[in-house]
Design an enzyme around this catalytic site. Structure first.
Site, PDB file in Angstrom:
ATOM      1  CG  ASP A 174      43.512  34.817  42.207  1.00  0.00           C
ATOM      2  OD1 ASP A 174      43.536  35.977  41.756  1.00  0.00           O
ATOM      3  OD2 ASP A 174      42.502  34.083  42.112  1.00  0.00           O
ATOM      4  CB  SER A 175      40.894  37.216  45.106  1.00  0.00           C
ATOM      5  OG  SER A 175      40.372  36.815  43.851  1.00  0.00           O
ATOM      6  CE1 TYR A 211      41.423  39.631  48.139  1.00  0.00           C
ATOM      7  CE2 TYR A 211      43.294  39.802  46.647  1.00  0.00           C
ATOM      8  CZ  TYR A 211      42.759  39.389  47.857  1.00  0.00           C
ATOM      9  OH  TYR A 211      43.569  38.742  48.757  1.00  0.00           O
ATOM     10  N   GLY A 212      37.611  42.285  43.303  1.00  0.00           N
ATOM     11  CA  GLY A 212      37.235  43.178  42.200  1.00  0.00           C
ATOM     12  C   GLY A 212      36.268  44.281  42.552  1.00  0.00           C
ATOM     13  CB  CYS A 239      45.132  38.494  41.573  1.00  0.00           C
ATOM     14  SG  CYS A 239      43.607  39.395  41.859  1.00  0.00           S
ATOM     15  CG  ASN A 240      44.599  40.628  35.531  1.00  0.00           C
ATOM     16  OD1 ASN A 240      45.287  41.041  34.619  1.00  0.00           O
ATOM     17  ND2 ASN A 240      44.239  39.350  35.589  1.00  0.00           N
ATOM     18  CB  THR A 241      41.676  42.770  41.108  1.00  0.00           C
ATOM     19  OG1 THR A 241      40.840  42.255  40.078  1.00  0.00           O
ATOM     20  CG2 THR A 241      40.962  43.859  41.864  1.00  0.00           C
ATOM     21  CB  CYS A 245      39.624  38.677  35.638  1.00  0.00           C
ATOM     22  SG  CYS A 245      39.211  37.748  37.148  1.00  0.00           S
ATOM     23  CB  THR A 246      44.009  35.119  37.026  1.00  0.00           C
ATOM     24  OG1 THR A 246      43.565  35.444  38.357  1.00  0.00           O
ATOM     25  CG2 THR A 246      45.164  36.019  36.628  1.00  0.00           C
ATOM     26  CG  HIS A 247      38.631  33.997  39.238  1.00  0.00           C
ATOM     27  ND1 HIS A 247      39.588  34.730  39.892  1.00  0.00           N
ATOM     28  CD2 HIS A 247      38.036  33.215  40.190  1.00  0.00           C
ATOM     29  CE1 HIS A 247      39.556  34.430  41.192  1.00  0.00           C
ATOM     30  NE2 HIS A 247      38.631  33.508  41.390  1.00  0.00           N
TER      31      HIS A 247
HETATM   32  N1  DGL Z   1      41.430  36.775  39.787  1.00  0.00           N
HETATM   33  C1  DGL Z   1      41.338  38.149  40.007  1.00  0.00           C
HETATM   34  C2  DGL Z   1      41.848  39.002  38.859  1.00  0.00           C
HETATM   35  O1  DGL Z   1      42.657  38.574  38.081  1.00  0.00           O
HETATM   36  C3  DGL Z   1      40.191  38.836  40.639  1.00  0.00           C
HETATM   37  C4  DGL Z   1      38.962  38.242  41.040  1.00  0.00           C
HETATM   38  C5  DGL Z   1      38.301  39.005  42.153  1.00  0.00           C
HETATM   39  O2  DGL Z   1      38.658  38.702  43.274  1.00  0.00           O
HETATM   40  O3  DGL Z   1      37.458  39.859  41.882  1.00  0.00           O
HETATM   41  O4  DGL Z   1      41.471  40.145  38.748  1.00  0.00           O
END
Ligand code: DGL
Length: 248
Positions: free
Chosen positions: A10-11, A42-43, A73-75, A180-182
């Site tokens: 993940d990021s 990453y977003g 991480c979705n992004t 988003c996994t956060h």
């Molecule tokens: N956790 C990440 C996701 O699922 C992205 C967070 C990021 O780095 O912007 O998209």
């Protein structure tokens, strides 16, 4: 081979929300978790930048003999998974994407709010998902800067951003898709802004998919040990915090 670890990327800390569910289902596996906190978020980065970061981490995890890698991480999934599969055609990857299909299949009559990073929402794959699993009563809300506020453990910034993004929808939403996994780490704060809602995230689905793929490839571990090892690109990251998020 079957006793090699599973890689998780993940990021930053977001992928821990996925790892938690995978570990519940597969407690005896060993996991190498790589958080790219140095390059978070990453977003809001370009596709090429995210590709370079993710490919470097994949190379590192492959060198550690990972038998499968979860892009938690979705992004990163939206921006890199097709290219990863092309570059490493024989390797097992699992990607994470906003659970729009689940909302479509089970919550079609409800008022759905989909939250994700701007990059996820603008990606080709996301636009395809949106079209393929159309939702009649959905709002799609890109939440710039929210993942990095969560990453930095900046609770004031998280509250201010959530208030700004969610206040207009207070009392008007039944189901929130956490794209988003956060975001699973701020469910309580989301409820505070929106009122009572149900949540859909991708953790359980990814856990089932991981088990299925390991079974299919005869790669389930034969050991009874398990364990998680954290790596991070930011030298200052708090291993203690990562372990707390995983165990609480
Ligand atoms: N956790 C990440 C996701 O699922 C992205 C967070 C990021 O780095 O912007 O998209």
């Amino acid at each position: 081979m079957e006793n090699d670890p599973i890689g998780v990327i993940d990021s930053g800390l977001g992928g821990i929300s996925i790892l938690k569910e995978v570990r519940k289902l597969l407690p005896f596996e060993r996991y190498l978790y790589y958080g790219d906190s140095l390059h978070n978020p990453y977003g809001t980065k370009s596709q090429e930048e995210v590709w370079n970061y993710v490919d470097e981490i994949v190379t590192f995890l492959m060198a550690q003999h990972c038998k499968l890698i979860i892009i938690a991480c979705n992004t990163a999934t939206m921006l890199t998974i097709a290219r990863l599969r092309k570059k490493y055609p024989n390797f097992l990857f699992i990607g994470t994407e906003p659970a729009i299909k689940v909302a479509h299949d089970f919550f079609q009559t409800q008022r759905v709010l989909v939250l994700a990073t701007p990059n996820t929402m603008e990606s080709e794959r996301f636009l395809w998902l949106k079209k393929e699993y159309s939702l009649t009563k959905a709002i799609f809300l890109p939440c710039a800067f929210l993942a990095d506020a969560i990453e930095q453990d900046d609770s004031l910034k998280v509250s201010l951003l959530l208030h700004k993004y969610l206040y207009p929808y207070r009392g008007k939403i039944d189901v929130v898709v956490l794209g988003c996994t956060h975001y699973p780490f701020v469910k309580e704060e989301i409820v505070r802004e929106l009122g009572t809602v149900s949540f859909i995230d991708s953790g359980v689905g990814i856990a089932k998919r991981t088990k299925y793929l390991l079974e299919q490839n005869h790669l389930l571990t034969s050991e009874k040990i398990g364990g998680v090892m954290f790596y991070n690109s930011a030298p200052t990251f708090s291993k203690k915090r990562y372990h707390e998020l995983l165990d609480n």
